[in-house]
Motif scaffolding. Structure first.
Motif, PDB file in Angstrom:
ATOM      1  N   ALA A  78      28.022  45.155 107.747  1.00 57.84           N
ATOM      2  CA  ALA A  78      28.873  44.249 106.968  1.00 57.84           C
ATOM      3  C   ALA A  78      28.026  43.168 106.323  1.00 57.84           C
ATOM      4  O   ALA A  78      27.071  42.659 106.917  1.00 57.84           O
ATOM      5  N   THR A  79      28.394  42.800 105.093  1.00 59.96           N
ATOM      6  CA  THR A  79      27.799  41.640 104.448  1.00 59.96           C
ATOM      7  C   THR A  79      28.890  40.899 103.673  1.00 59.96           C
ATOM      8  O   THR A  79      30.042  41.326 103.654  1.00 59.96           O
ATOM      9  N   LYS A  80      28.521  39.772 103.057  1.00 59.74           N
ATOM     10  CA  LYS A  80      29.518  38.888 102.442  1.00 59.74           C
ATOM     11  C   LYS A  80      29.018  38.395 101.086  1.00 59.74           C
ATOM     12  O   LYS A  80      27.820  38.115 100.928  1.00 59.74           O
ATOM     13  N   TYR A 111      32.844  41.321 102.710  1.00 62.12           N
ATOM     14  CA  TYR A 111      33.739  40.179 102.825  1.00 62.12           C
ATOM     15  C   TYR A 111      33.624  39.238 101.624  1.00 62.12           C
ATOM     16  O   TYR A 111      32.530  39.033 101.080  1.00 62.12           O
ATOM     17  N   VAL A 112      34.743  38.602 101.277  1.00 64.46           N
ATOM     18  CA  VAL A 112      34.730  37.340 100.532  1.00 64.46           C
ATOM     19  C   VAL A 112      34.344  36.267 101.550  1.00 64.46           C
ATOM     20  O   VAL A 112      35.049  36.064 102.531  1.00 64.46           O
ATOM     21  N   HIS A 113      33.226  35.576 101.326  1.00 60.31           N
ATOM     22  CA  HIS A 113      32.712  34.697 102.392  1.00 60.31           C
ATOM     23  C   HIS A 113      33.632  33.501 102.661  1.00 60.31           C
ATOM     24  O   HIS A 113      33.859  33.138 103.815  1.00 60.31           O
ATOM     25  N   ILE A 140      37.407  46.368 102.637  1.00 65.56           N
ATOM     26  CA  ILE A 140      37.420  45.035 102.046  1.00 65.56           C
ATOM     27  C   ILE A 140      37.795  44.025 103.123  1.00 65.56           C
ATOM     28  O   ILE A 140      38.780  44.212 103.845  1.00 65.56           O
ATOM     29  N   GLY A 141      37.006  42.960 103.223  1.00 71.45           N
ATOM     30  CA  GLY A 141      37.295  41.915 104.192  1.00 71.45           C
ATOM     31  C   GLY A 141      37.339  40.550 103.532  1.00 71.45           C
ATOM     32  O   GLY A 141      36.859  40.359 102.408  1.00 71.45           O
ATOM     33  N   VAL A 142      37.925  39.613 104.231  1.00 65.17           N
ATOM     34  CA  VAL A 142      37.930  38.212 103.823  1.00 65.17           C
ATOM     35  C   VAL A 142      37.391  37.396 104.992  1.00 65.17           C
ATOM     36  O   VAL A 142      37.380  37.859 106.132  1.00 65.17           O
TER      37      VAL A 142
END
Length: 278
Positions: A78-80, A111-113, A140-142
């Motif tokens: 995972a990255t942001k 992610y959206v950081h 997709i993450g937040v």
């Protein structure tokens, strides 16, 4: 696009295909040390590695994955995207740059950081959806989203919002946010799960740790896992990496879980001025 499922260590439970214990890499910016800690974690059994553009270590994380005797296909990565890069075109351009630095064709979770600065729900998430459709991100993450931002993201994104990464630990239990995420089938991922060491000074956690003959860190991580929260503690040395991993064998009683739930402290350790709660 269907979500890809990656095999993980049999020792670690998963949440919808995401290993519930991972390695955080915030402030692990020395390239050699970062690569070594990632490789050590993977060879210990970890299969979830978390980084971000703002950590300035994506290349080192990629080197650590390459260095370890573990196939890339086994690693949940995972990255942001940082808050300066959340305009539509910037998301696409900097996501490609992150993939290049990591040395991978895709990441398991992007992610959206923070919902801040250049973030616009419709435009930002449209770019994330494009990356998802292109197969460059599997989920997709937040991150650092409050309940209202989570709901908005779910409403505007065509692809599912898989996770919300926030500060969460026994001293900041986030009950409302956890409920909202659970109601919407959004996984909660806890950064700073040891409250940057503050859990070591909590009498209730120390007492439970003494009863089990383990560290307070293991108790905190075991509590989060029992509550359905994925944790990504930062660790650089082999001893801490191994100690955190050993938390997977700790099972807390309902009474012990309730004791931690009732600690009653609210101690937020990450609180920038641009945070949505400020």
């Amino acid at each position: 696009m269907a979500t890809n499922e990656r095999p993980v260590s049999d020792d670690c439970p998963t949440a919808n295909g995401m290993p519930m214990l991972g390695l955080g890499t915030w402030k692990n910016s020395d390239p050699a040390a970062c690569a070594d800690s990632v490789a050590t974690a993977l060879e210990t059994g970890y299969r979830h590695i978390d980084t971000a553009q703002a950590y300035n270590n994506e290349a080192a994380v990629g080197d650590g994955i390459e260095q370890a005797a573990v196939d890339r296909e086994e690693v949940f990565l995972a990255t942001k995207i940082w808050i300066d890069n959340l305009a539509y075109d910037d998301v696409l351009e900097t996501a490609e740059a992150s993939l290049d630095r990591l040395g991978v064709d895709s990441v398991d979770l992007l992610y959206v950081h923070w919902p801040s600065r250049t973030y616009d729900a419709e435009n930002t998430l449209a770019a994330f959806n494009e990356l998802y459709e292109q197969g460059k991100i599997d989920r997709i993450g937040v991150s650092n989203f409050e309940p209202e931002q989570v709901a908005e993201a779910i409403a505007v994104s065509d692809a599912p919002i898989f996770a919300n990464q926030v500060e969460c630990h026994p001293l900041l239990q986030q009950p409302e946010l956890r409920k909202v995420c659970a109601d919407h089938d959004v996984e909660l991922v806890a950064y700073s799960p040891l409250a940057r060491g503050a859990v070591f000074d909590v009498p209730e956690i120390n007492d439970i740790a003494d009863d089990h003959g383990v560290s307070p860190a293991q108790i905190s991580l075991a509590w989060l896992r029992a509550e359905g929260v994925t944790a990504i503690p930062k660790a650089t040395g082999e001893d801490h990496i191994s100690d955190n991993w050993a938390s997977l064998s700790v099972e807390l009683s309902e009474g012990e879980l309730e004791t931690i739930r009732n600690i009653g402290t609210t101690d937020r350790r990450v609180d920038p001025g641009f945070a949505p709660w400020n």
